[in-house]
Design a protein around this motif. Structure first.
Motif, PDB file in Angstrom:
ATOM      1  N   ALA A 230      53.111  24.110  39.033  1.00  0.00           N
ATOM      2  CA  ALA A 230      53.109  25.574  38.889  1.00  0.00           C
ATOM      3  C   ALA A 230      51.681  26.121  38.910  1.00  0.00           C
ATOM      4  CB  ALA A 230      53.808  25.970  37.589  1.00  0.00           C
ATOM      5  N   ARG A 231      50.764  25.438  38.243  1.00  0.00           N
ATOM      6  CA  ARG A 231      49.372  25.896  38.231  1.00  0.00           C
ATOM      7  C   ARG A 231      48.759  25.840  39.625  1.00  0.00           C
ATOM      8  NH1 ARG A 231      46.642  23.074  32.845  1.00  0.00           N
ATOM      9  NH2 ARG A 231      47.878  24.198  31.273  1.00  0.00           N
ATOM     10  N   ALA A 232      49.031  24.749  40.353  1.00  0.00           N
ATOM     11  CA  ALA A 232      48.468  24.611  41.703  1.00  0.00           C
ATOM     12  C   ALA A 232      49.009  25.694  42.627  1.00  0.00           C
ATOM     13  CB  ALA A 232      48.784  23.222  42.257  1.00  0.00           C
ATOM     14  N   ARG A 233      50.303  25.975  42.528  1.00  0.00           N
ATOM     15  CA  ARG A 233      50.893  27.012  43.383  1.00  0.00           C
ATOM     16  C   ARG A 233      50.334  28.397  43.033  1.00  0.00           C
ATOM     17  NH1 ARG A 233      55.328  24.921  46.129  1.00  0.00           N
ATOM     18  NH2 ARG A 233      56.103  22.935  45.312  1.00  0.00           N
ATOM     19  N   GLN A 234      50.192  28.675  41.740  1.00  0.00           N
ATOM     20  CA  GLN A 234      49.648  29.970  41.327  1.00  0.00           C
ATOM     21  C   GLN A 234      48.200  30.139  41.783  1.00  0.00           C
ATOM     22  OE1 GLN A 234      50.198  30.180  37.093  1.00  0.00           O
ATOM     23  NE2 GLN A 234      52.429  30.381  37.227  1.00  0.00           N
ATOM     24  N   ALA A 235      47.405  29.058  41.644  1.00  0.00           N
ATOM     25  CA  ALA A 235      46.005  29.133  42.068  1.00  0.00           C
ATOM     26  C   ALA A 235      45.904  29.360  43.571  1.00  0.00           C
ATOM     27  CB  ALA A 235      45.269  27.853  41.678  1.00  0.00           C
ATOM     28  N   ALA A 236      46.753  28.666  44.343  1.00  0.00           N
ATOM     29  CA  ALA A 236      46.730  28.841  45.798  1.00  0.00           C
ATOM     30  C   ALA A 236      47.168  30.251  46.190  1.00  0.00           C
ATOM     31  CB  ALA A 236      47.646  27.806  46.449  1.00  0.00           C
ATOM     32  N   PHE A 237      48.194  30.745  45.533  1.00  0.00           N
ATOM     33  CA  PHE A 237      48.675  32.094  45.844  1.00  0.00           C
ATOM     34  C   PHE A 237      47.614  33.138  45.500  1.00  0.00           C
ATOM     35  CE2 PHE A 237      50.830  36.029  44.590  1.00  0.00           C
ATOM     36  CZ  PHE A 237      51.550  36.287  45.744  1.00  0.00           C
ATOM     37  N   ARG A 238      47.000  32.976  44.320  1.00  0.00           N
ATOM     38  CA  ARG A 238      45.988  33.938  43.896  1.00  0.00           C
ATOM     39  C   ARG A 238      44.779  33.916  44.831  1.00  0.00           C
ATOM     40  NH1 ARG A 238      45.914  32.477  39.177  1.00  0.00           N
ATOM     41  NH2 ARG A 238      44.227  30.971  39.240  1.00  0.00           N
ATOM     42  N   SER A 239      44.302  32.714  45.173  1.00  0.00           N
ATOM     43  CA  SER A 239      43.142  32.609  46.051  1.00  0.00           C
ATOM     44  C   SER A 239      43.463  33.109  47.449  1.00  0.00           C
ATOM     45  CB  SER A 239      42.661  31.160  46.116  1.00  0.00           C
ATOM     46  OG  SER A 239      41.579  31.023  46.999  1.00  0.00           O
ATOM     47  N   GLY A 240      44.628  32.729  47.979  1.00  0.00           N
ATOM     48  CA  GLY A 240      44.989  33.146  49.323  1.00  0.00           C
ATOM     49  C   GLY A 240      45.168  34.649  49.431  1.00  0.00           C
ATOM     50  N   VAL A 241      45.877  35.222  48.480  1.00  0.00           N
ATOM     51  CA  VAL A 241      46.149  36.656  48.529  1.00  0.00           C
ATOM     52  C   VAL A 241      44.885  37.454  48.245  1.00  0.00           C
ATOM     53  CG1 VAL A 241      47.392  38.525  47.405  1.00  0.00           C
ATOM     54  CG2 VAL A 241      48.584  36.424  47.986  1.00  0.00           C
ATOM     55  N   GLN A 242      44.169  37.074  47.169  1.00  0.00           N
ATOM     56  CA  GLN A 242      42.997  37.848  46.771  1.00  0.00           C
ATOM     57  C   GLN A 242      41.915  37.810  47.846  1.00  0.00           C
ATOM     58  OE1 GLN A 242      41.378  36.670  42.999  1.00  0.00           O
ATOM     59  NE2 GLN A 242      39.551  37.910  43.219  1.00  0.00           N
ATOM     60  N   THR A 243      41.512  36.595  48.252  1.00  0.00           N
ATOM     61  CA  THR A 243      40.437  36.476  49.233  1.00  0.00           C
ATOM     62  C   THR A 243      40.901  36.914  50.620  1.00  0.00           C
ATOM     63  OG1 THR A 243      39.497  34.641  47.967  1.00  0.00           O
ATOM     64  CG2 THR A 243      38.763  34.894  50.253  1.00  0.00           C
ATOM     65  N   GLY A 244      42.121  36.525  50.993  1.00  0.00           N
ATOM     66  CA  GLY A 244      42.610  36.867  52.327  1.00  0.00           C
ATOM     67  C   GLY A 244      42.736  38.363  52.532  1.00  0.00           C
ATOM     68  N   ILE A 245      43.397  39.031  51.599  1.00  0.00           N
ATOM     69  CA  ILE A 245      43.591  40.473  51.744  1.00  0.00           C
ATOM     70  C   ILE A 245      42.259  41.215  51.612  1.00  0.00           C
ATOM     71  CG2 ILE A 245      44.646  42.500  50.689  1.00  0.00           C
ATOM     72  CD1 ILE A 245      47.068  40.837  50.063  1.00  0.00           C
ATOM     73  N   SER A 246      41.409  40.770  50.673  1.00  0.00           N
ATOM     74  CA  SER A 246      40.101  41.419  50.521  1.00  0.00           C
ATOM     75  C   SER A 246      39.285  41.266  51.796  1.00  0.00           C
ATOM     76  CB  SER A 246      39.349  40.809  49.339  1.00  0.00           C
ATOM     77  OG  SER A 246      40.033  41.036  48.129  1.00  0.00           O
ATOM     78  N   GLY A 247      39.334  40.079  52.421  1.00  0.00           N
ATOM     79  CA  GLY A 247      38.598  39.873  53.665  1.00  0.00           C
ATOM     80  C   GLY A 247      39.114  40.758  54.788  1.00  0.00           C
ATOM     81  N   LEU A 248      40.414  40.892  54.889  1.00  0.00           N
ATOM     82  CA  LEU A 248      40.977  41.752  55.929  1.00  0.00           C
ATOM     83  C   LEU A 248      40.635  43.220  55.684  1.00  0.00           C
ATOM     84  CD1 LEU A 248      44.491  40.076  56.375  1.00  0.00           C
ATOM     85  CD2 LEU A 248      42.522  39.933  57.911  1.00  0.00           C
ATOM     86  N   MET A 249      40.635  43.620  54.421  1.00  0.00           N
ATOM     87  CA  MET A 249      40.250  44.998  54.105  1.00  0.00           C
ATOM     88  C   MET A 249      38.779  45.241  54.442  1.00  0.00           C
ATOM     89  SD  MET A 249      42.881  46.624  53.076  1.00  0.00           S
ATOM     90  CE  MET A 249      42.115  48.066  52.359  1.00  0.00           C
ATOM     91  N   LEU A 250      37.928  44.267  54.137  1.00  0.00           N
ATOM     92  CA  LEU A 250      36.510  44.400  54.497  1.00  0.00           C
ATOM     93  C   LEU A 250      36.338  44.464  56.006  1.00  0.00           C
ATOM     94  CD1 LEU A 250      34.827  41.955  51.962  1.00  0.00           C
ATOM     95  CD2 LEU A 250      34.471  44.421  52.090  1.00  0.00           C
ATOM     96  N   SER A 251      37.112  43.654  56.718  1.00  0.00           N
ATOM     97  CA  SER A 251      37.034  43.672  58.175  1.00  0.00           C
ATOM     98  C   SER A 251      37.391  45.052  58.719  1.00  0.00           C
ATOM     99  CB  SER A 251      37.982  42.617  58.756  1.00  0.00           C
ATOM    100  OG  SER A 251      38.042  42.715  60.158  1.00  0.00           O
ATOM    101  N   ALA A 252      38.489  45.603  58.231  1.00  0.00           N
ATOM    102  CA  ALA A 252      38.885  46.938  58.672  1.00  0.00           C
ATOM    103  C   ALA A 252      37.838  47.981  58.299  1.00  0.00           C
ATOM    104  CB  ALA A 252      40.240  47.303  58.053  1.00  0.00           C
ATOM    105  N   GLY A 253      37.257  47.833  57.106  1.00  0.00           N
ATOM    106  CA  GLY A 253      36.245  48.787  56.680  1.00  0.00           C
ATOM    107  C   GLY A 253      34.987  48.724  57.529  1.00  0.00           C
ATOM    108  N   TYR A 254      34.531  47.517  57.836  1.00  0.00           N
ATOM    109  CA  TYR A 254      33.326  47.383  58.666  1.00  0.00           C
ATOM    110  C   TYR A 254      33.555  47.948  60.067  1.00  0.00           C
ATOM    111  CZ  TYR A 254      30.503  44.557  55.498  1.00  0.00           C
ATOM    112  OH  TYR A 254      29.732  44.138  54.458  1.00  0.00           O
TER     113      TYR A 254
END
Length: 273
Positions: A230-254
């Protein structure tokens, strides 16, 4: 003869000072950001999946810094040209800032999906490792349970507890103190009264409890495995969603920043004679 009003000249000077301060802040902010980016490359291990994951995650965390710097630069240009009412000959500098915005936008657009893929791939590896270790632990426990030393230890513990029970039941005063005290629950007191009448029942209960030890050990191993999963899945979900979505938002912003700055360059304003 009418007196001249110095306010327009003063306001223009203030705007120029503000514009140039913003330009300096923007350039310094971008330089600091790229110094930090260079630091992220050390040690340089681009083929390592774990290195890629950490690098992209920290890159996205710092991604807003050059965004602000580029925004300061274009805003400073706009204020400066509006205050002077003419277009300044800084086309190369503007194109450089504009190109930087598009390059960073493209970089985040490419790195964000790569990070998500790496996160889920690493998550599968971690889950597989947890499963392997849990199975190995269960196999070791089963081997120990089947060993003569473990069986002998269980039998010795059963005998010791049985002797303690016999001594307790023979001491009526001790039994009565337990029944009248608050150390035992009502259910335990009821069981103790039944044991006074049928001592073999209590011994059978002790035997069943010791027989449950192997199952309890294996159960704890499986519970620990589920917790780690459960911890591994939560960490992967949090890292994937947080960094992935933030990166895409930064890309759109730039990309939007670069496009808007390119389209929004102010036209030169002719001064009235």
């Amino acid at each position: 003869m009418t007196a001249t009003n110095p306010e327009p000249s003063l306001n223009k000077d203030q705007l120029l000072l503000t514009a140039r301060a913003m330009l300096v802040c923007g350039v310094v902010t971008i330089i600091v950001a790229f110094v930090n980016y260079i630091g992220l490359l050390i040690p340089f291990e681009p083929l390592e999946q774990s290195w890629q994951q950490v690098f992209v995650s920290r890159l996205v965390d710092l991604g807003i810094i050059p965004f602000i710097g580029i925004g300061f630069i274009f805003w400073g240009f706009w204020i400066e040209e509006r205050s002077l009412q003419k277009r300044l000959p800084r086309r190369k500098f503007k194109i450089a800032a504009l190109s930087l915005a598009f390059v960073l936008g493209l970089a985040f657009l490419l790195l964000s999906p790569l990070h998500i893929v790496n996160v889920w791939s690493r998550s599968r590896e971690v889950l597989a490792q947890i499963t392997t270790e849990a199975r190995s632990a269960e196999e070791r426990v089963e081997e120990q349970i089947q060993s003569e030393a473990f069986q002998s230890g269980v039998e010795q513990r059963q005998q010791a507890l049985s002797q303690q029970v016999d001594q307790l039941l023979q001491d009526e005063a001790a039994v009565q103190a337990l029944l009248e005290g608050d150390e035992l629950t009502e259910e335990q007191k009821g069981f103790l009264r039944q044991a006074q009448q049928d001592p073999e029942r209590l011994k059978a209960f002790i035997s069943s409890q010791t027989d449950r030890i192997p199952a309890e050990i294996i159960g704890r191993i499986r519970e620990r495995r589920q917790e780690l999963d459960a911890r591994a899945r939560q960490a992967a979900f949090r890292s994937g969603v947080q960094t992935g979505i933030s990166g895409l938002m930064l890309s759109a912003g730039y990309i939007a920043l670069g496009a808007s700055a390119f389209r929004g360059r102010p036209k030169s304003i002719k001064t009235k004679r």
